[in-house]
Design an enzyme around this catalytic site. Sequence first.
Site, PDB file in Angstrom:
ATOM      1  N   TYR A 146       1.566  91.318  35.433  1.00  0.00           N
ATOM      2  CA  TYR A 146       0.910  91.535  36.745  1.00  0.00           C
ATOM      3  C   TYR A 146       0.760  93.148  36.638  1.00  0.00           C
ATOM      4  CZ  TYR A 146       1.470  87.088  39.166  1.00  0.00           C
ATOM      5  OH  TYR A 146       1.295  85.759  39.365  1.00  0.00           O
ATOM      6  N   LYS A 195       9.890  82.525  26.744  1.00  0.00           N
ATOM      7  CA  LYS A 195       9.110  81.665  25.829  1.00  0.00           C
ATOM      8  C   LYS A 195       9.479  82.439  24.236  1.00  0.00           C
ATOM      9  CE  LYS A 195       5.801  78.910  23.852  1.00  0.00           C
ATOM     10  NZ  LYS A 195       6.025  77.630  23.971  1.00  0.00           N
ATOM     11  N   ASP A 227       7.995  75.850  28.891  1.00  0.00           N
ATOM     12  CA  ASP A 227       6.991  74.491  28.650  1.00  0.00           C
ATOM     13  C   ASP A 227       8.129  73.424  28.802  1.00  0.00           C
ATOM     14  OD1 ASP A 227       8.140  75.305  26.250  1.00  0.00           O
ATOM     15  OD2 ASP A 227       6.525  74.508  25.041  1.00  0.00           O
ATOM     16  N   ASP A 251       5.844  82.816  38.711  1.00  0.00           N
ATOM     17  CA  ASP A 251       4.808  82.531  39.850  1.00  0.00           C
ATOM     18  C   ASP A 251       4.546  80.917  39.702  1.00  0.00           C
ATOM     19  OD1 ASP A 251       2.355  82.917  41.364  1.00  0.00           O
ATOM     20  OD2 ASP A 251       1.088  82.794  39.706  1.00  0.00           O
ATOM     21  N   ASP A 255       5.783  77.603  42.021  1.00  0.00           N
ATOM     22  CA  ASP A 255       4.748  76.482  42.868  1.00  0.00           C
ATOM     23  C   ASP A 255       5.115  75.205  42.464  1.00  0.00           C
ATOM     24  OD1 ASP A 255       3.144  78.669  44.096  1.00  0.00           O
ATOM     25  OD2 ASP A 255       1.379  77.821  43.363  1.00  0.00           O
TER      26      ASP A 255
HETATM   27  C1  IPM Z   1       2.633  84.353  44.844  1.00  0.00           C
HETATM   28  C2  IPM Z   1       1.251  84.519  44.740  1.00  0.00           C
HETATM   29  C3  IPM Z   1       0.607  86.011  44.332  1.00  0.00           C
HETATM   30  C4  IPM Z   1       1.304  85.930  42.798  1.00  0.00           C
HETATM   31  C5  IPM Z   1      -0.954  86.073  44.308  1.00  0.00           C
HETATM   32  C6  IPM Z   1      -1.548  85.760  45.611  1.00  0.00           C
HETATM   33  C7  IPM Z   1      -1.164  87.440  43.841  1.00  0.00           C
HETATM   34  O1  IPM Z   1       0.564  83.391  43.987  1.00  0.00           O
HETATM   35  O2  IPM Z   1       3.306  85.105  45.775  1.00  0.00           O
HETATM   36  O3  IPM Z   1       3.275  83.504  44.247  1.00  0.00           O
HETATM   37  O4  IPM Z   1       0.603  85.683  41.948  1.00  0.00           O
HETATM   38  O5  IPM Z   1       2.350  86.562  42.811  1.00  0.00           O
HETATM   39 MG    MG Z   2       1.921  82.059  43.167  1.00  0.00          MG
END
Ligand code: IPM
Ligand code: MG
Length: 360
Positions: A146, A195, A227, A251, A255
């Site tokens: 990032y 990884k 993975d 990230d 999710d």
């Molecule tokens: C998160 C989001 C952000 C990230 C994006 C919006 C830049 O996906 O907070 O997880 O990737 O960190």
């Molecule tokens: Mg995210």
Amino acid sequence: MKYQIACIPGDGIGPEIVAEAKKVLDKIGSKFGHEFLYTEVLMGGVSIDAYGVPLTDEALETARKSDAVLLGAVGGRVGVDSWYDLPPHLRPEAGLLAIRKGLGLFANLRPSYLYPELKKACPLKESIADAGFDMMIVRELTGGLYFGNRETKEVDGVMTAVDTLTYNENEIRRIVVKAFDIAMKRRKKVTSVDKANVLDSSRLWRKIVAEVAKDYPEVTVEDMLVDNCAMQLVKDPAQFDVVVTENMFGDILSDEASMVTGSIGMLSSASLSEGKLGLYEPSHGAAPDIAGQNLANPIATILSAAMMLRYSFDLDQEADAVEAAVKQVLKDGIRTVDIMTEGCTQVSCSGMGDAICDRI
Ligand code: IPM
Ligand code: MG
């Protein structure tokens, strides 16, 4: 005590959910004798509209001077909102990255918990949902891909893009220490995800984890390839307590971990610095499709405010009171539309905020 909170409602449903979290904080304030003072700050699309940039220096300074930051959500729809016609460093999400870096918020805590009352929402097999799960993803937030150098240029007539993944041992150590400290207050297990079969940065990561682990003899530690971790999260999520990993893996995995609860509107997050300053926001996004309709689920933001009470203000009892009120609301069958099931009572965003306040 008085606490200064920088409030960033942001875009989409942000203003609605932040309003409910403030309502809950004020209820806590009157019950436990604290005063929460709010300063509103613009970030994301609304800041672009007002100032042409997603985060001004003044906004960052206001956040830095406060005791904590409460954030709703930033961002809109690519192809719909004109913000996305701007170059990447001026788009709404760039504000989020700038505030993370600017405030030194290196530790992102993302709890993922299956509420017994919401088991039916879990998309996994019934036998897996029945076992339940309760994990904390600890994601490194200010390093890695990032924030590494990136560029797109022509090399020998071929368009080529480069993103750089860098970690030094200090950046790794501080996030790993944070994960072990959190594990000590939970079930004392750390899964470090990397990884290491391919990446040098992961091999250094693994080495530092082994070093830090020596200081925590009570904690069980395991290394897991990313993975495999993605697979294990849907196969047997109950095995995880604290999961620590670098920025990009975190990230993606966070999710996935939130999706298996089936109710992303319930998940909070905290981004912490070396000191007490932290930024608290729901794990979900700005949901522009339902913005302004009083339909959003404010629970993730309210639980983020509870994390603020716990991590930035050391108000554990007050944080417990918010979390208990959320559990009681669910037991009482009160639901926003996203988690609605037959036999429950559907309420609006503000209705949910009121119902939680009533139970504090
Ligand atoms: C998160 C989001 C952000 C990230 C994006 C919006 C830049 O996906 O907070 O997880 O990737 O960190
Ligand atoms: Mg995210």
